[in-house]
Write an enzyme that holds these catalytic residues in place. Structure first.
Site, PDB file in Angstrom:
ATOM      1  N   ASP A   6       0.774  -1.248  -0.082  1.00  0.00           N
ATOM      2  CA  ASP A   6       0.084  -0.009   0.039  1.00  0.00           C
ATOM      3  C   ASP A   6       0.971   1.366  -0.090  1.00  0.00           C
ATOM      4  O   ASP A   6       1.977   1.161   0.362  1.00  0.00           O
ATOM      5  CB  ASP A   6      -1.035  -0.161   1.282  1.00  0.00           C
ATOM      6  CG  ASP A   6      -1.965   0.924   1.232  1.00  0.00           C
ATOM      7  OD1 ASP A   6      -2.271   1.502  -0.202  1.00  0.00           O
ATOM      8  OD2 ASP A   6      -2.848   1.362   2.135  1.00  0.00           O
ATOM      9  N   GLU A  13      11.369   5.844  -9.051  1.00  0.00           N
ATOM     10  CA  GLU A  13      10.553   4.714  -9.363  1.00  0.00           C
ATOM     11  C   GLU A  13      10.402   3.914  -8.159  1.00  0.00           C
ATOM     12  O   GLU A  13      11.396   3.283  -7.632  1.00  0.00           O
ATOM     13  CB  GLU A  13      11.106   3.879 -10.333  1.00  0.00           C
ATOM     14  CG  GLU A  13      11.064   4.370 -11.756  1.00  0.00           C
ATOM     15  CD  GLU A  13      10.904   3.566 -13.057  1.00  0.00           C
ATOM     16  OE1 GLU A  13      10.118   2.579 -12.999  1.00  0.00           O
ATOM     17  OE2 GLU A  13      11.401   3.931 -14.114  1.00  0.00           O
ATOM     18  N   ASP A  63      -2.758  -2.651  -2.968  1.00  0.00           N
ATOM     19  CA  ASP A  63      -3.588  -1.478  -2.672  1.00  0.00           C
ATOM     20  C   ASP A  63      -2.897  -0.284  -3.028  1.00  0.00           C
ATOM     21  O   ASP A  63      -1.868  -0.245  -3.485  1.00  0.00           O
ATOM     22  CB  ASP A  63      -3.834  -1.453  -1.357  1.00  0.00           C
ATOM     23  CG  ASP A  63      -5.283  -0.823  -0.517  1.00  0.00           C
ATOM     24  OD1 ASP A  63      -5.835  -0.160  -1.533  1.00  0.00           O
ATOM     25  OD2 ASP A  63      -5.917  -1.150   0.229  1.00  0.00           O
ATOM     26  N   HIS A 115      -0.359  -0.746   4.909  1.00  0.00           N
ATOM     27  CA  HIS A 115      -0.969   0.534   5.065  1.00  0.00           C
ATOM     28  C   HIS A 115      -0.429   1.246   6.522  1.00  0.00           C
ATOM     29  O   HIS A 115       0.096   2.468   6.415  1.00  0.00           O
ATOM     30  CB  HIS A 115      -2.602   0.556   5.070  1.00  0.00           C
ATOM     31  CG  HIS A 115      -3.077   1.865   5.631  1.00  0.00           C
ATOM     32  ND1 HIS A 115      -3.218   3.278   4.827  1.00  0.00           N
ATOM     33  CD2 HIS A 115      -3.634   2.139   7.000  1.00  0.00           C
ATOM     34  CE1 HIS A 115      -3.638   4.002   5.536  1.00  0.00           C
ATOM     35  NE2 HIS A 115      -4.052   3.402   6.836  1.00  0.00           N
TER      36      HIS A 115
END
Lengths: 853, 374
Positions: free
Chosen positions: A624, A662, A694, A828
């Site tokens: 995430d 990147e 995600d 996350h």
């Protein structure tokens, strides 16, 4: 390999890319969030129908349409719907069917309405030429529509390209018109395309027509959505206004073209940026004002008073003021005061205010326009600041209005469609084009898969599937792996001495049944200053310390950040910070102590519960992203990977990516270390890798498929010659407009946790499905969308769905099922901690523990 | 530099900055700024650009547009709609914008009672029959206080590159100065108006006789007329079709005024409450360490003193005070804030507007603000 074809064809070629170890095929994208370049949009020409060969004539559709000024705002739009990413085609075992089978059938309805067109409907595209050439668009228009009896009343014309709902008699029609000067003009109308209802141009066309309808209905466009300004909800405590409105999009879904519409609320503020600045100025010390103000405002979207445009605040120029001048397009110099006075009759009264700077998001043609300068006095704030989001009372006040029950939501959505059916001018417009909308919500059958069993140290628990929560069932039960609290610190300020003691006593009460052995903590009193905390940590933390517990006196972020930064990087020891107020209520302290004990156990490498995972040698990865909008444009990707069969231990790393770097290189390195760690734990390598990705924004899917997936494959390949694991990449999306309603007991309700939908509202070109995994106490539950963009696993869709749902049970900070697979939530949490507090990669010695919970 | 300009002129390359059409619009805007008309109509409004510019003029309360071509009007008419900002802070003035589809050769009562009617580059597009009816419709029937008519000056055409017959293929005629002025003077005489001639796009030096590129006649009605009598005397059937109507939110509308006042009162009360609590807190932190003590003081005041205080408040009601879980903020104090004062005008109006919308003390003399969750 060079691109041999024009953009349109070159794009079609990329459909097979996922299976190629590419990377050199296309230029490297410079950043994580590439805005689509204009070339890509041209590629929208052909996309639809992954299972059928595209009709060649569709290749030509028209650059003309792209420039058509039919659109309400004109210009090119970003493709937020990720059209043209046809990943299903490349996944052989789901070409025929992508549906699962297990579970009990459930009758569902959803916020989609079918768009129907009369039989044999097509949109006819014509090219219109004038001889002699006519320049003015109005004149071209006027001349053409002298032949209304031929063309008909219903048309869309941009001066060159004409769209009609009917076919003219001949492929080429020549007519003559006479200008008022008496000049004769020959008009040649040539059929260039016959567009079937599902062609991408038609889809774009429907959306344009639909936006026209919303405007006819007097809704105001703000950003991407439309809102009703006539009946706002006012929340004066916070100077907020909430406008109810709709998000709408018309797309090709599994079987038909449908309108998906959901209720949306726009939070606006009835104060200008200048009002806000003054208010803030009165609240903070003068020397901190600029910093605080910058922090609060940057990243916010403002709405200008004088036109309906929104801008993102990227910077505040404190040295400039409204008296400054700029060069207008015609080369003349003018001050902001004069400009706004002249152009919009807007008086700027405060001549000392700074100006806001907004960098343009999109290039216009090939030119990147310069930054926009905005006057605070002439801009309204929209949306919520971080501070407001953290204000519990405000969010509560807001949710009263914005959180709708399934019943309310269904009613509101129905009102839009009712309105469309009842409004005469809307109906006429639709009828003229031969289109209509179903008046009922789409309904179909979904499945509810069975609830999982929770395994915890030899015991098995069932939970009530409707609540999707097992905190009561497992309370006080021994944990799979309980880490001892032999040597730990409890740091508190003098004022919180009693609270610290109460906490200690309660921990002594709750830990034994969990199997956690606990010694009394080393209690250290500290001055309530950041430096004092750091000094205490430096003096008292040793390599034997299990965990550091800090009882904070306030939610001041700087202290928290400093502690976390020190204990995650310089001195890698798990830590637990709790605000004293949380523990202040005697009646809830035991329940909170239980939660804290569980969380600390996880941070030290303990394991709580497990569920049955039938697949062997499977490594699950979660990724995430966190986007730092305030300081620089840094993005952080959290990466976690399972280490064992039970999915109870997780390896983690993160990638800090500066602008222009990147993400994908960093992810490769993460995957490599994860595999190495897996090998250390298991003495073999996983035979399957399943990546849950995600943090992919609208319109970024193509980049992910074209760059990230090949890199992941490359990385697996580089591990060893004979190593050839199966890879699945699943894009996880929480923010979707789709809502499901279970029709039981005559009233629309939230579908139960475990509801899987893989028909009707999915996209034909994708291997995708929805799962409602969580239960909500209020409002409408949001399903999570899963899109399998690459899959060499050969697993049946049913198995992928089940596994995904199982993983939603494994997030240790919540004794229940969550919205996304646990690895995504872990990723996350990690990215958030690093992005918000640490700003550096945490020490790798912590990487096998859930220290970021 | 002067030389260059001269050269350009000799070559017939006349270029106006800003472009001539913008100068025409600016002319109208300046006129509006000077005479502050309330009701303005633009005949031949085309894509509504002039109307869009005029909607920002704060004196105008009614704007109307009329055009023979519905499609052209519709193309960009939505920019005449109120903006989100107009709803966020409704303006003092009211504004209604209406677009009509119809011909200037027809009378419609919706065009009565205007202060200013503009006909920018309109008459040269009229067919002979329409031009004949035009004076009676505009000057006889509509009879606004002021009319502005602009039209090309054909004497200027030789200076414009590429112009052979007319400047635009749809023009039916282009008049020289004498033609325009005699037409205008004749109208002025017939309908009891005075007229003055001016223009935009001045001729090059040395060629002053040519006149302005665009010639403009400004007509002012010589007799006075109330809008009521106008309506009364001229009952006519509607001839135009309304294609667009936007009513801007305004504080003149009770609904918007009430919203604005209620919002401002609640926000102001919050501000007062906060400063009171901060003040109390800092006062007590000097003696005690911690919020526990403050709480006990609140408790105290609730149990023992609150009734007394409330009685006291009725008598004095000047300063805010803590009363149990709420803060009492006197309405007089709120009324003293400039924004509230400005919105309501009188204290009675304030009381009337917030009744039932804001939680008041039992005697209605102050706002009660909850302090829970603090």
């Amino acid at each position: 390999q060079e691109r041999l074809f024009p953009t349109v064809l070159g794009f079609a070629g990329s459909e097979t890319l996922p299976s190629q170890p590419s990377g050199h095929l296309q230029p490297q994208q410079p950043c994580l969030l590439p805005l689509l370049s204009s070339g890509e949009l041209a590629g929208r020409g052909r996309q639809r129908g992954p299972l059928s060969v595209p009709k060649p004539e569709e290749f030509q559709i028209s650059a003309g349409f792209q420039e058509m000024s039919l659109g309400d705002r004109g210009g090119r739009r970003r493709d937020f719907h990720d059209l043209g990413v046809n990943t299903r085609q490349a996944i052989e075992h789901v070409r025929e069917s992508k549906t699962g089978s297990s579970g009990i059938m459930i009758r569902l309805s959803t916020n989609y309405f079918r768009l129907t067109s009369r039989p044999q409907w097509a949109l006819y595209q014509y090219h219109v030429d004038y001889n002699p050439q006519m320049e003015a668009r109005r004149l071209r228009s006027a001349l053409l529509f002298q032949h209304e009896e031929l063309i008909g009343r219903t048309h869309a014309f941009d001066g060159t390209v004409l769209f009609l709902p009917k076919k003219l008699g001949n492929k080429v029609t020549e007519v003559f018109s006479r200008t008022r000067n008496g000049e004769d003009v020959k008009i040649t109308i040539t059929l260039t395309n016959e567009l079937p209802p599902t062609s991408p141009t038609c889809l774009q066309f429907y959306n344009i027509i639909f936006r026209r309808l919303l405007k006819i209905m007097n809704l105001q466009q703000i950003g991407r959505n439309y809102y009703n300004p006539s009946d706002p909800i006012s929340i004066p405590n916070h100077r907020l206004m909430v406008w109810p409105g709709f998000t709408t999009s018309i797309l090709q879904y599994e079987k038909s073209i449908m309108l998906c519409t959901d209720v949306s609320h726009k939070v606006l503020r009835s104060e200008t940026v200048l009002d806000f600045m003054y208010n803030l100025y009165n609240q903070v010390e003068e020397q901190r004002f600029r910093d605080v103000c910058t922090k609060e405002l940057i990243g916010l979207i403002v709405l200008t008073k004088y036109n309906n445009k929104t801008y993102r605040v990227d910077d505040i120029d404190w040295d400039a003021n409204p008296k400054c001048t700029f060069i207008k397009a015609d080369g003349s110099e003018i001050s902001y005061i004069d400009y706004y006075k002249m152009q919009y009759n807007q008086e700027i009264t405060d001549l000392n205010q700074p100006v806001l700077v907004s960098q343009p998001r999109r290039r216009r043609g090939s030119i990147m326009p310069g930054p926009a300068v905005l006057i605070p006095e002439l801009c309204y704030l929209t949306g919520l600041t971080e501070k407001m989001r953290n204000d519990f009372n405000m969010m509560k006040d807001l949710s009263v209005h914005t959180r709708l029950t399934p019943e309310q939501r269904q009613r509101e959505v129905g009102r839009l469609i009712d309105y469309i059916q009842k409004d005469d001018s809307v109906q006429r417009e639709l009828r003229d084009w031969g289109l209509s909308f179903d008046s009922n919500l789409l309904s179909f059958t979904g499945r509810v898969v069975q609830a999982e069993k929770i395994h915890q140290a030899g015991r098995v628990f069932d939970y009530n599937p409707h609540f999707a929560d097992w905190s009561k069932e497992t309370r006080g039960a021994p944990l799979i792996n309980a880490r001892p609290l032999d040597n730990w610190l409890l740091i508190y300020t003098r004022r919180n001495y009693d609270v610290a003691n109460a906490l200690l006593q309660n921990l002594f009460k709750v830990t034994p049944s969990m199997g956690i052995k606990m010694n009394k903590a080393i209690m250290i009193e500290v001055d309530d200053r950041t430096e004092a905390y750091l000094r205490v940590l430096q003096q008292n933390v040793t390599s034997d310390t299990n965990i550091v517990f800090c009882l904070l006196s306030s939610s001041r972020k700087d202290k928290y950040d400093a502690i976390k930064k020190y204990l995650c990087t310089d001195c890698p020891i798990p830590s637990q910070c709790v605000i004293a107020r949380t523990l202040s209520k005697p009646q809830s302290i035991m329940a909170i102590a239980t939660k804290i004990a569980l969380q600390m156990n996880c941070k030290m490498g303990g394991e709580l519960w497990s569920i049955e995972i039938p697949l062997k040698q499977l490594m699950v990865v979660g990724i995430d992203c966190y986007h730092d909008t305030v300081s620089g444009k840094r993005s952080i990707a959290g990466f976690v990977a399972s280490l064992n069969q039970g999915m109870t231990r997780w390896f983690s790393r993160c990638v800090l990516q500066d602008r222009g770097q990147e993400l994908v290189d960093g992810l490769k390195a993460c995957l490599q270390t994860a595999l190495r760690d897996w090998f250390k734990w298991n003495k073999y390598l996983p035979s399957r890798v399943m990546v849950y990705r995600d943090g992919v924004g609208d319109g970024q899917l193509k980049t992910l498929v074209n760059y990230e997936v090949p890199q992941l494959l490359d990385c697996l390949k580089s591990v060893g010659k004979d190593y050839n694991p199966r890879l699945s990449v699943i894009v996880v999306k929480k923010r979707v407009n789709t809502r499901f309603f279970a029709q039981s007991g005559g009233r629309p309700q939230n579908p139960p946790p475990g509801t899987v939908v893989d028909v009707e509202v999915t996209r034909p070109e994708w291997y995708d499905f929805f799962i409602v995994s969580q239960a909500v106490k209020s409002g409408s539950v949001a399903p999570t969308h899963y899109n399998v963009v690459y899959d060499s696993s050969g697993l049946k869709p049913d198995h992928v769905q089940r596994l995904t749902y199982k993983l939603c049970h494994m997030y240790y900070n919540w004794s229940g099922v969550i919205r996304v697979p646990a690895p995504c939530q872990y990723a996350h949490k990690l990215a958030f901690l690093v992005g918000q507090s640490i700003h550096r990669e945490p020490n790798l010695s912590l990487s096998d523990r859930l220290y970021y919970l | 530099m002067d030389k260059n300009v001269q050269e350009e002129r000799f070559m017939g390359m006349i270029k106006f900055t800003p472009p001539l059409y913008k100068q025409r619009y600016q002319f109208i805007k300046d006129l509006v700024g000077k005479y502050k008309p309330k009701k303005v109509a633009d005949l031949g409004c085309a894509d509504c650009t002039l109307l869009w510019m005029l909607k920002f003029c704060s004196c105008i309360e009614v704007l109307a547009g009329l055009d023979i071509c519905e499609n052209v009007m519709k193309e960009k008419m939505h920019r005449l709609s109120p903006l989100p900002g107009d709803y966020l802070q409704p303006a003092e003035r009211s504004l209604t914008v209406t677009l009509h589809h119809g011909s200037v050769a027809h009378k419609d009562p919706c065009m009565l009672g205007f202060d200013l009617v503009t006909c920018i580059e309109l008459i040269e597009h009229l067919e002979e029959s329409e031009l004949e009816k035009f004076p009676e419709v505009v000057f006889g029937f509509m009879a606004p206080t002021m009319v502005v008519i602009s039209t090309p000056n054909s004497e200027f055409n030789p200076l414009l590159p590429g112009v052979t017959l007319f400047r635009h293929p749809d023009h039916k005629f282009e008049w020289n100065q004498a033609e325009f002025q005699s037409w205008a003077l004749n109208i002025a005489r017939c309908y009891d108006y005075s007229v003055e001639f001016t223009g935009v796009g001045p001729p090059p030096t040395g060629m002053e006789d040519v006149g302005f590129c665009t010639q403009i006649g400004v007509f002012v009605r010589k007799y006075s007329q109330t809008s009521e009598t106008a309506h009364f005397e001229k009952p006519t059937k509607a001839a135009y079709k309304t294609v667009f109507k936007a009513v801007y939110p305004s504080l003149k509308d009770e609904k918007y005024l009430q919203n604005a006042v209620v919002s401002e009162v609640i926000f102001t009360a919050q501000v007062i409450k906060r400063s009171l609590l901060d003040h109390l807190k800092s006062e007590h932190e000097e003696y005690n360490d911690g919020p526990v003590e403050i709480k006990s003081k609140f408790q105290h005041s609730k149990n023992c003193v609150s009734e007394d205080l409330e009685k006291l408040a009725v008598g004095k009601s000047l300063e805010p005070f803590v009363n149990g879980n709420a803060v009492y903020v006197p309405l007089t104090k709120i009324f003293s804030f400039p924004k509230v004062n400005q919105l309501c005008g009188t204290f009675e109006k304030l009381c009337k507007l917030i009744t039932g919308k804001v939680t008041l003390s039992s005697d209605g003399s102050g706002v009660m603000v909850n302090t829970e969750h603090e």
